[in-house]
Design a protein around this motif. Structure first.
Motif, PDB file in Angstrom:
ATOM      1  N   ILE A 265     -31.791  44.167  16.301  1.00 52.94           N
ATOM      2  CA  ILE A 265     -30.738  44.649  15.427  1.00 52.94           C
ATOM      3  C   ILE A 265     -29.832  43.533  14.919  1.00 52.94           C
ATOM      4  N   LEU A 266     -29.814  42.385  15.625  1.00 53.43           N
ATOM      5  CA  LEU A 266     -28.932  41.290  15.226  1.00 53.43           C
ATOM      6  C   LEU A 266     -29.669  40.100  14.629  1.00 53.43           C
ATOM      7  N   VAL A 267     -30.751  39.684  15.262  1.00 57.93           N
ATOM      8  CA  VAL A 267     -31.416  38.442  14.845  1.00 57.93           C
ATOM      9  C   VAL A 267     -32.438  38.687  13.738  1.00 57.93           C
ATOM     10  N   ILE A 268     -33.291  39.688  13.898  1.00 58.72           N
ATOM     11  CA  ILE A 268     -34.377  39.891  12.936  1.00 58.72           C
ATOM     12  C   ILE A 268     -33.866  40.175  11.522  1.00 58.72           C
ATOM     13  N   PRO A 269     -32.885  41.085  11.329  1.00 58.51           N
ATOM     14  CA  PRO A 269     -32.389  41.293   9.956  1.00 58.51           C
ATOM     15  C   PRO A 269     -31.760  40.027   9.373  1.00 58.51           C
ATOM     16  N   ALA A 270     -31.028  39.280  10.220  1.00 58.53           N
ATOM     17  CA  ALA A 270     -30.381  38.062   9.733  1.00 58.53           C
ATOM     18  C   ALA A 270     -31.410  37.021   9.300  1.00 58.53           C
ATOM     19  N   VAL A 271     -32.406  36.791  10.143  1.00 57.26           N
ATOM     20  CA  VAL A 271     -33.447  35.822   9.812  1.00 57.26           C
ATOM     21  C   VAL A 271     -34.248  36.286   8.597  1.00 57.26           C
ATOM     22  N   SER A 272     -34.510  37.570   8.509  1.00 58.83           N
ATOM     23  CA  SER A 272     -35.256  38.113   7.371  1.00 58.83           C
ATOM     24  C   SER A 272     -34.482  37.919   6.072  1.00 58.83           C
ATOM     25  N   ALA A 273     -33.164  38.162   6.120  1.00 54.17           N
ATOM     26  CA  ALA A 273     -32.353  37.980   4.917  1.00 54.17           C
ATOM     27  C   ALA A 273     -32.323  36.514   4.497  1.00 54.17           C
ATOM     28  N   LEU A 274     -32.151  35.613   5.453  1.00 53.79           N
ATOM     29  CA  LEU A 274     -32.098  34.180   5.144  1.00 53.79           C
ATOM     30  C   LEU A 274     -33.442  33.670   4.628  1.00 53.79           C
TER      31      LEU A 274
END
Length: 340
Positions: free
Chosen positions: A85-94
């Protein structure tokens, strides 16, 4: 007692196998989803999510059956959910186009809110176990989650599938192009092979977690939150980042929600069923579920703003995960003792 280098090898090889098996499984799942005419959000929230979450399911079953360590499995699932919920969406967006991940109302008002409901139902299930099936009297916060109680989250997942099924019917009603160049039998065989690879990887990860707990004299729950959780989250990361790079933001985010819903409502009850019941230490579970709920609220808030996850908001999510890691480090050194 297994030596530290051997345990590290187990963890690394287990993570690699979980990633490779998850890669194969997701590819087969995506092709089957396309063949059967599933909409992108259902492919992400159900097909890809169930496939990429199979390592979590495997880890809790193996930990429970082979090692009698249900706490490793629950630690892996909660830790993986925080990572998802925290790392995967952030990395995906970047990693996506313009470092931005677009959302939509279906994701925010159906997937995200159903996921928050899943969290509430799971905490309710644990609370019922402590209230009605205490293990050491009312002064202790331990309770037995029986198979009967485990049917509560499973029933909620049934409702989730019911909703996705009707979305699929609506999608097929307006579907204008049918994919017929896929061999479904070949993809089902590939899916079965991938499950075997994931099972081997999960076995190595759980063995490493048990060994680390014995070697350092720390809680196996803590190692489940870190070693097993990180390894089992690799397939989810691969799915979401790949989808984001291909411009499919809907599938990327739907996979995050669907993976966590499956892990909380299906994988955890599966461990309880194979064990015939499991003791829940409420004083350990509540802090973790509390952090997961808080992290989920942060994610829900940033996803709702402008119906997109931006570069700045991605760093907010990564910073929140940094707080989570700092907490676990403090637990490891005995500065904080909330997880036993």
């Amino acid at each position: 007692m297994t030596s530290l280098p051997v345990l590290v090898v187990f963890a690394v090889v287990g993570s690699a196998l979980a990633w490779k098996g998850g890669d194969l499984l997701v590819r087969a799942s995506d092709r089957l989803g396309a063949y059967y005419g599933l909409p992108a959000i259902v492919q992400g929230a159900v097909i890809a999510a169930v496939g990429s979450s199979f390592p979590e399911l495997s880890s809790i079953i193996i930990a429970t059956l082979r090692y009698g360590a249900f706490d490793i499995g629950i630690g892996a699932i909660v830790g993986s959910a925080v990572f998802n919920i925290l790392v995967i969406p952030a990395v995906s967006a970047l990693a996506g186009e313009n470092q931005r991940l677009a959302s939509n109302r279906d994701l925010v008002y159906k997937e995200a809110q159903f996921y928050l409901l899943a969290l509430a139902v799971l905490v309710l299930t644990f609370s019922l176990a402590v209230i009605y099936r205490p293990t050491n009297g009312p002064e202790q916060l331990d309770g037995v989650v029986t198979p009967a109680l485990a049917t509560i989250p499973l029933a909620l997942y049934g409702l989730y599938l019911f909703m996705q099924y009707h979305d699929t019917l609506d999608h097929r009603a307006i579907l204008t192009q049918v994919v017929n160049d896929i061999d479904p039998l070949r993809q089902w065989v590939a899916l079965v092979v991938s499950l075997v690879v994931i099972l081997v990887g999960a076995e190595l990860l759980v063995r490493a977690a048990v060994g680390f707990g014995e070697l350092f004299g720390t809680s196996t729950f803590l190692w489940g939150l870190t070693v097993v959780a990180a390894g089992t989250s690799l397939p989810d990361t691969f799915v979401s980042v790949t989808a984001a790079r291909q411009g499919n933001a809907t599938m990327s985010l739907a996979n995050v929600f669907g993976s966590n819903v499956f892990a909380l409502l299906v994988a955890l009850p599966a461990g309880i069923f194979v064990a015939g019941g499991a003791v829940i230490a409420f004083e350990e579970v509540v802090p973790m579920m509390g952090f997961l709920t808080g992290a989920s609220i942060v994610f829900f808030a940033v996803l709702r703003t402008e119906m997109a996850l931006t570069r700045g908001e991605s760093f907010v999510l990564l910073g929140t995960y940094g707080l989570f890691l700092a907490w676990l480090v403090a637990e490891s050194f005995g500065v904080i003792q909330l997880l036993g």
